[in-house]
Design an enzyme around this catalytic site. Structure first.
Site, PDB file in Angstrom:
ATOM      1  N   ARG A 170      -1.421  -4.772  -2.490  1.00 39.09           N
ATOM      2  CA  ARG A 170      -2.485  -5.538  -2.941  1.00 39.09           C
ATOM      3  C   ARG A 170      -2.857  -5.998  -4.202  1.00 39.09           C
ATOM      4  O   ARG A 170      -3.939  -6.187  -4.410  1.00 39.09           O
ATOM      5  CB  ARG A 170      -3.857  -5.109  -1.979  1.00 39.09           C
ATOM      6  CG  ARG A 170      -3.763  -5.119  -0.562  1.00 39.09           C
ATOM      7  CD  ARG A 170      -3.394  -6.515   0.321  1.00 39.09           C
ATOM      8  NE  ARG A 170      -3.693  -6.362   1.673  1.00 39.09           N
ATOM      9  CZ  ARG A 170      -2.662  -6.245   2.453  1.00 39.09           C
ATOM     10  NH1 ARG A 170      -1.578  -5.958   1.922  1.00 39.09           N
ATOM     11  NH2 ARG A 170      -2.851  -6.076   3.846  1.00 39.09           N
ATOM     12  N   SER A 243      -9.308  -7.834   5.634  1.00 39.76           N
ATOM     13  CA  SER A 243      -9.536  -6.443   4.970  1.00 39.76           C
ATOM     14  C   SER A 243     -10.673  -6.524   3.656  1.00 39.76           C
ATOM     15  O   SER A 243     -10.277  -7.293   3.016  1.00 39.76           O
ATOM     16  CB  SER A 243      -8.457  -5.671   4.727  1.00 39.76           C
ATOM     17  OG  SER A 243      -7.452  -5.619   5.616  1.00 39.76           O
ATOM     18  N   GLU A 345     -11.344  -5.826  -1.854  1.00 42.16           N
ATOM     19  CA  GLU A 345     -10.132  -6.481  -1.832  1.00 42.16           C
ATOM     20  C   GLU A 345     -10.195  -7.831  -2.215  1.00 42.16           C
ATOM     21  O   GLU A 345      -9.545  -8.529  -3.023  1.00 42.16           O
ATOM     22  CB  GLU A 345      -9.208  -6.126  -0.347  1.00 42.16           C
ATOM     23  CG  GLU A 345      -7.761  -6.488  -0.666  1.00 42.16           C
ATOM     24  CD  GLU A 345      -7.482  -7.805  -0.798  1.00 42.16           C
ATOM     25  OE1 GLU A 345      -6.791  -8.396  -1.777  1.00 42.16           O
ATOM     26  OE2 GLU A 345      -7.818  -8.620   0.285  1.00 42.16           O
TER      27      GLU A 345
HETATM   28  N1  EPU Z   1      -8.494   2.724  12.192  1.00 40.72           N
HETATM   29  C1  EPU Z   1      -9.812   3.213  12.641  1.00 40.72           C
HETATM   30  N2  EPU Z   1     -10.927   2.270  12.933  1.00 40.72           N
HETATM   31  C2  EPU Z   1     -10.711   1.028  13.063  1.00 40.72           C
HETATM   32  C3  EPU Z   1      -9.285   0.402  12.770  1.00 40.72           C
HETATM   33  C4  EPU Z   1      -8.281   1.351  12.585  1.00 40.72           C
HETATM   34  O1  EPU Z   1      -9.953   4.571  12.643  1.00 40.72           O
HETATM   35  O2  EPU Z   1     -11.652   0.409  13.330  1.00 40.72           O
HETATM   36  C5  EPU Z   1      -7.527   3.496  11.866  1.00 40.72           C
HETATM   37  C6  EPU Z   1      -6.471   4.092  12.952  1.00 40.72           C
HETATM   38  O3  EPU Z   1      -6.150   5.194  12.775  1.00 40.72           O
HETATM   39  C7  EPU Z   1      -5.309   2.917  12.420  1.00 40.72           C
HETATM   40  C8  EPU Z   1      -5.056   2.954  11.147  1.00 40.72           C
HETATM   41  O4  EPU Z   1      -6.815   3.006  10.942  1.00 40.72           O
HETATM   42  O5  EPU Z   1      -4.138   3.621  12.937  1.00 40.72           O
HETATM   43  C9  EPU Z   1      -4.712   1.672  10.874  1.00 40.72           C
HETATM   44  O6  EPU Z   1      -5.149   0.621  11.117  1.00 40.72           O
HETATM   45  P1  EPU Z   1      -4.279  -0.775  11.060  1.00 40.72           P
HETATM   46  O7  EPU Z   1      -3.010  -0.596  11.600  1.00 40.72           O
HETATM   47  O8  EPU Z   1      -5.323  -1.881  11.884  1.00 40.72           O
HETATM   48  O9  EPU Z   1      -4.095  -1.224   9.699  1.00 40.72           O
HETATM   49  P2  EPU Z   1      -5.239  -1.063   8.277  1.00 40.72           P
HETATM   50  O10 EPU Z   1      -4.516  -0.032   7.429  1.00 40.72           O
HETATM   51  O11 EPU Z   1      -6.655  -1.072   8.554  1.00 40.72           O
HETATM   52  C10 EPU Z   1      -3.953  -2.727   6.852  1.00 40.72           C
HETATM   53  C11 EPU Z   1      -3.731  -3.959   6.049  1.00 40.72           C
HETATM   54  C12 EPU Z   1      -3.897  -5.333   7.029  1.00 40.72           C
HETATM   55  C13 EPU Z   1      -2.674  -5.261   7.812  1.00 40.72           C
HETATM   56  C14 EPU Z   1      -2.605  -4.049   8.622  1.00 40.72           C
HETATM   57  C15 EPU Z   1      -0.941  -3.837   9.368  1.00 40.72           C
HETATM   58  C16 EPU Z   1      -5.082  -3.386   3.999  1.00 40.72           C
HETATM   59  C17 EPU Z   1      -6.224  -3.533   3.121  1.00 40.72           C
HETATM   60  N3  EPU Z   1      -5.123  -3.899   5.189  1.00 40.72           N
HETATM   61  O12 EPU Z   1      -4.989  -2.504   7.723  1.00 40.72           O
HETATM   62  O13 EPU Z   1      -4.094  -6.403   6.173  1.00 40.72           O
HETATM   63  O14 EPU Z   1      -2.735  -6.368   8.781  1.00 40.72           O
HETATM   64  O15 EPU Z   1      -2.585  -2.880   7.521  1.00 40.72           O
HETATM   65  O16 EPU Z   1      -0.194  -3.863   8.302  1.00 40.72           O
HETATM   66  O17 EPU Z   1      -3.963  -2.908   3.669  1.00 40.72           O
HETATM   67  C18 EPU Z   1      -5.656  -7.954   5.336  1.00 40.72           C
HETATM   68  O18 EPU Z   1      -5.179  -7.491   4.019  1.00 40.72           O
HETATM   69  O19 EPU Z   1      -6.686  -8.700   5.247  1.00 40.72           O
HETATM   70  C19 EPU Z   1      -5.062  -7.268   6.306  1.00 40.72           C
HETATM   71  C20 EPU Z   1      -5.572  -7.583   7.617  1.00 40.72           C
END
Ligand code: EPU
Length: 352
Positions: A170, A243, A345
């Site tokens: 990012r 995010s 971000e």
């Molecule tokens: N989780 C929670 N609570 C929630 C949501 C998620 O505990 O409300 C935990 C779960 O354990 C889940 C983990 O967080 O397994 C990861 O969640 P998710 O797969 O939704 O991904 P993220 O790490 O929250 C990142 C990116 C997203 C991208 C997804 C998929 C960043 C800042 N965000 O989110 O990017 O779509 O991975 O690769 O790295 C964006 O940048 O705007 C964005 C949406």
């Protein structure tokens, strides 16, 4: 300057996906390179700062913007076979104002693969490189060949190779030493005419667990769209910028401490090549009970704790202040409970 229309005191409410009520002192939309140059000359002649704006899907407009807001509306796309490249590789050049997801679908349609994991990301092509967009196991940096940029001060046009962009998670040189220096007018990605399926990301592999054969790129794109629609609010229906925080990267001893307090199997994390780990900020925020919380007209999305939402979609001066205050409350709570700093971000314009 006959081609370019410059407006004064233009509302940007409909031009940022957080639906914040900000006004640009001067505004214009450039749909050609010539118009970009005309806009820069206008700004220079009137001693105005220049703020480039794409689809406004990763900005928090926390105040009115002085100077010239230059909307990048350049449209077009060209492809070229890669001379001496790997079999089936194809370089595709997109103008900055093309919509990211439309281009992902167009590429799939033409049999150019590599973008399917990045389906449904809001925003335009030009902005994609600034934050090195990434999702479901793929980052833009792995596909980017070069960018065409215009120097805001001199108007000079040149090409920057991928190395010069200094991409990391990012992040890029455009958020660091070259912040506010260049306007990105085109980007060239190296795609492939051979499918190269990547469904290692946990949510994606879980989606295909029943399937006994490799999915097609179209199926991967459809799956990513389904997963995103399930968790992430559509900015056209509920204002947000995706995010709001980066996932923090911590070292092994910080992880061990976290596991000691929360329970070993409880803490989700992704190991990084250098031995550090990325912990989902969503999990930390969720643990602090913010998911679904509301403060005034804004809140934390109830299906993804990493997404702050603005329930208002009309002009309201309170929204930006409330979003920033909620972000600070989340940062302070996560810091107090876990000792971890959450980094915002999106780009914030105005008082932080
Ligand atoms: N989780 C929670 N609570 C929630 C949501 C998620 O505990 O409300 C935990 C779960 O354990 C889940 C983990 O967080 O397994 C990861 O969640 P998710 O797969 O939704 O991904 P993220 O790490 O929250 C990142 C990116 C997203 C991208 C997804 C998929 C960043 C800042 N965000 O989110 O990017 O779509 O991975 O690769 O790295 C964006 O940048 O705007 C964005 C949406």
């Amino acid at each position: 300057m006959p081609d370019l229309q410059i407006e004064r005191n233009k509302s940007l409410l409909a031009m940022n996906t957080m639906a914040l009520d900000s006004t640009a002192e001067y505004f214009c939309s450039a749909s050609t390179l010539k118009e970009v140059h005309q806009a820069l000359s206008f700004a220079k002649d009137h001693n105005l700062s220049v703020t480039p704006l794409g689809a406004g899907s990763n900005v928090i407009l926390a105040s009115n913007l002085s100077g010239l807001v230059l909307h990048l509306g350049l449209k077009g796309c060209e492809s070229a076979e890669v001379i001496g490249g790997a079999d089936g590789s194809i370089d595709v050049t997109f103008d900055a104002g093309e919509n990211w997801h439309d281009m992902v679908l167009m590429c799939l349609d033409r049999g150019w693969f590599g973008l399917e994991n990045l389906s449904l990301i809001p925003g335009n092509m030009g902005a994609a490189a600034i934050q090195n967009i990434g999702a479901y196991g793929v980052e833009l940096s792995s596909l980017l060949v070069s960018l065409q940029v215009v120097d805001i001060q001199s108007g000079a046009l040149f090409e920057l190779g991928s190395e010069a962009c200094q991409f990391s998670y990012r992040d890029s040189v455009f958020k660091q030493s070259l912040k506010d220096k260049y306007i990105i007018t085109q980007l060239t990605l190296r795609l492939s005419t051979e499918p190269n399926i990547n469904i290692d990301y946990p949510a994606l592999s879980a989606y295909f667990i029943e399937l006994n054969k490799d999915p097609t790129p179209q199926m991967v794109s459809d799956a990513v769209c389904d997963i995103r629609r399930e968790k992430l609010p559509d900015p056209n229906k509920l204002a947000n910028v995706g995010s709001f925080f980066k996932n923090p990267v911590i070292n092994q001893s910080a992880l061990a401490e976290l596991q000691c307090v929360e329970g070993k199997g409880e803490v989700p994390f992704y190991s990084q090549p250098d031995g550090s780990v990325k912990v989902p900020a969503a999990w930390l925020i969720d643990k602090c009970k913010f998911r679904g919380a509301q403060r005034g007209g804004v809140g934390v999305h109830d299906k993804q704790a990493l997404v702050l939402v603005n329930y208002r979609n009309d002009a309201n001066n309170d929204s930006a202040r409330e979003i920033l205050s909620l972000a600070k409350e989340i940062q302070a709570t996560v810091k107090a409970r876990f000792g971890i700093d959450l980094e915002v971000e999106p780009r914030i314009y105005g008082p932080v």
